[in-house]
Enzyme design. Structure first.
Site, PDB file in Angstrom:
ATOM      1  CG  HIS A 192     -14.100  -1.920  -1.288  1.00 21.80           C
ATOM      2  ND1 HIS A 192     -14.520  -1.978  -2.590  1.00 21.80           N
ATOM      3  CD2 HIS A 192     -14.978  -1.097  -0.654  1.00 21.80           C
ATOM      4  CE1 HIS A 192     -15.581  -1.215  -2.741  1.00 21.80           C
ATOM      5  NE2 HIS A 192     -15.888  -0.662  -1.574  1.00 21.80           N
ATOM      6  NE  ARG A 193     -19.841  -2.992   0.115  1.00 23.27           N
ATOM      7  CZ  ARG A 193     -19.628  -2.083  -0.834  1.00 23.27           C
ATOM      8  NH1 ARG A 193     -19.672  -2.417  -2.110  1.00 23.27           N
ATOM      9  NH2 ARG A 193     -19.395  -0.836  -0.516  1.00 23.27           N
TER      10      ARG A 193
ATOM     11  CG  ASP B 174     -18.391   2.599   7.698  1.00 22.35           C
ATOM     12  OD1 ASP B 174     -19.504   2.982   7.293  1.00 22.35           O
ATOM     13  OD2 ASP B 174     -17.465   3.383   7.945  1.00 22.35           O
TER      14      ASP B 174
ATOM     15  CE1 TYR C  67     -17.141  10.258  -3.948  1.00 20.43           C
ATOM     16  CE2 TYR C  67     -17.621   8.542  -2.339  1.00 20.43           C
ATOM     17  CZ  TYR C  67     -17.570   9.874  -2.686  1.00 20.43           C
ATOM     18  OH  TYR C  67     -17.960  10.838  -1.782  1.00 20.43           O
TER      19      TYR C  67
ATOM     20  CG  ASN D  53     -32.497  -0.291   6.116  1.00 21.82           C
ATOM     21  OD1 ASN D  53     -32.761  -1.487   6.176  1.00 21.82           O
ATOM     22  ND2 ASN D  53     -32.617   0.523   7.152  1.00 21.82           N
TER      23      ASN D  53
HETATM   24  P1  IMP Z   1     -21.296   3.154   3.955  1.00 19.73           P
HETATM   25  O1  IMP Z   1     -20.322   2.016   4.020  1.00 19.73           O
HETATM   26  O2  IMP Z   1     -22.696   2.690   3.713  1.00 19.73           O
HETATM   27  O3  IMP Z   1     -21.135   4.118   5.074  1.00 19.73           O
HETATM   28  O4  IMP Z   1     -20.990   3.925   2.609  1.00 19.73           O
HETATM   29  C1  IMP Z   1     -19.857   4.610   2.378  1.00 19.73           C
HETATM   30  C2  IMP Z   1     -19.833   5.373   1.100  1.00 19.73           C
HETATM   31  O5  IMP Z   1     -18.593   5.018   0.476  1.00 19.73           O
HETATM   32  C3  IMP Z   1     -20.881   5.067   0.060  1.00 19.73           C
HETATM   33  O6  IMP Z   1     -22.023   5.853   0.200  1.00 19.73           O
HETATM   34  C4  IMP Z   1     -20.134   5.458  -1.205  1.00 19.73           C
HETATM   35  O7  IMP Z   1     -20.036   6.854  -1.270  1.00 19.73           O
HETATM   36  C5  IMP Z   1     -18.741   4.976  -0.909  1.00 19.73           C
HETATM   37  N1  IMP Z   1     -18.547   3.593  -1.368  1.00 19.73           N
HETATM   38  C6  IMP Z   1     -18.460   2.497  -0.590  1.00 19.73           C
HETATM   39  N2  IMP Z   1     -18.312   1.387  -1.342  1.00 19.73           N
HETATM   40  C7  IMP Z   1     -18.326   1.813  -2.613  1.00 19.73           C
HETATM   41  C8  IMP Z   1     -18.231   1.116  -3.851  1.00 19.73           C
HETATM   42  O8  IMP Z   1     -18.137  -0.114  -3.936  1.00 19.73           O
HETATM   43  N3  IMP Z   1     -18.277   1.886  -4.940  1.00 19.73           N
HETATM   44  C9  IMP Z   1     -18.388   3.236  -4.901  1.00 19.73           C
HETATM   45  N4  IMP Z   1     -18.512   3.921  -3.789  1.00 19.73           N
HETATM   46  C10 IMP Z   1     -18.474   3.209  -2.631  1.00 19.73           C
END
Ligand code: IMP
Length: 204
Positions: A179-180, A69, A153, A8
């Site tokens: 990465h994504r 993740d 970050y 979400n």
């Molecule tokens: P999750 O994948 O939703 O558990 O998020 C992991 C956390 O990693 C995020 O809330 C950010 O703190 C960090 N993060 C993940 N991807 C990015 C990005 O593309 N840019 C900056 N921070 C990121």
């Protein structure tokens, strides 16, 4: 084709939507699919957490769901905050959390500033099939907090081959190297191979 993203997080939904749109895949959130809960991310790795979120969304919707993740791994923090990237921030906000990471890295002048963003993607299908992918972008912790784009970050992460932080890149530029972006493009390739194997059956 439409696929449900088990998240979400509006930033993530936007980025994943932009990454998959050119490949003909429309992304909707789990909330739009009628599923409002957040799964407990208690896995030991990014891949395990992605799988937990995707599987929980499949159980709730009965449809194929994809989850990611992701997080930041900093060499000077022994790979942390890693899977705890979101929890490491907590309620204090990313500006302060980014400054703390810079303080940790700056504490060793001339030390290792290396870091990377890692993203694991897991797609689960109601029948039990799954697709797993990973994407990584290497870089370093910058000397300044800069940039207005992206989230989390991004303002302190300088991708390899760049002189400024990820937050100085437009969404389009970030998606090309992130990465994504890497993980979801790899996912799109595996998904189309999977669908060809299934004989074009409608699965999403
Ligand atoms: P999750 O994948 O939703 O558990 O998020 C992991 C956390 O990693 C995020 O809330 C950010 O703190 C960090 N993060 C993940 N991807 C990015 C990005 O593309 N840019 C900056 N921070 C990121």
């Amino acid at each position: 084709m439409q696929i449900i993203l088990a998240s979400n997080n509006a930033d993530k939904l936007r980025e994943v939507g932009e990454i998959l749109a050119p490949l003909g895949i429309e992304v909707i959130s789990q909330a739009q699919a009628g599923c409002r809960f957040e799964a407990v991310e208690d896995g030991a790795t990014f891949a395990e957490n992605a799988r937990i979120k995707a599987r929980a969304a499949v159980e709730a919707t009965g449809r194929p769901c994809v989850a990611d993740d992701s997080g930041l791994e900093v060499n000077a923090m022994d790979g942390g905050p890693g899977i705890y990237s979101s929890r490491f921030c907590g309620d204090r906000g990313y500006r302060e959390t980014c400054r703390e990471i810079m303080r940790i890295v700056d504490a060793d002048p001339g030390g290792d500033r290396g870091a990377r963003f890692r993203c694991a993607v897991a797609c689960c299908f109601p029948g039990g099939d799954k697709i797993d992918c990973e994407g990584v972008v290497e870089g370093s912790i910058g000397h300044v907090y800069e940039g207005e784009h992206g989230f989390g970050y991004d303002p302190i992460f300088v991708p390899e081959g760049f002189e400024r932080s990820m937050a100085c890149l437009t969404d389009e530029e970030k998606n090309k190297i992130s990465h994504r972006g890497r993980a979801f493009r790899s996912f799109a390739e595996k998904l189309s191979a999977y669908m060809e194997n299934k004989g074009g059956e409608t699965i999403c």
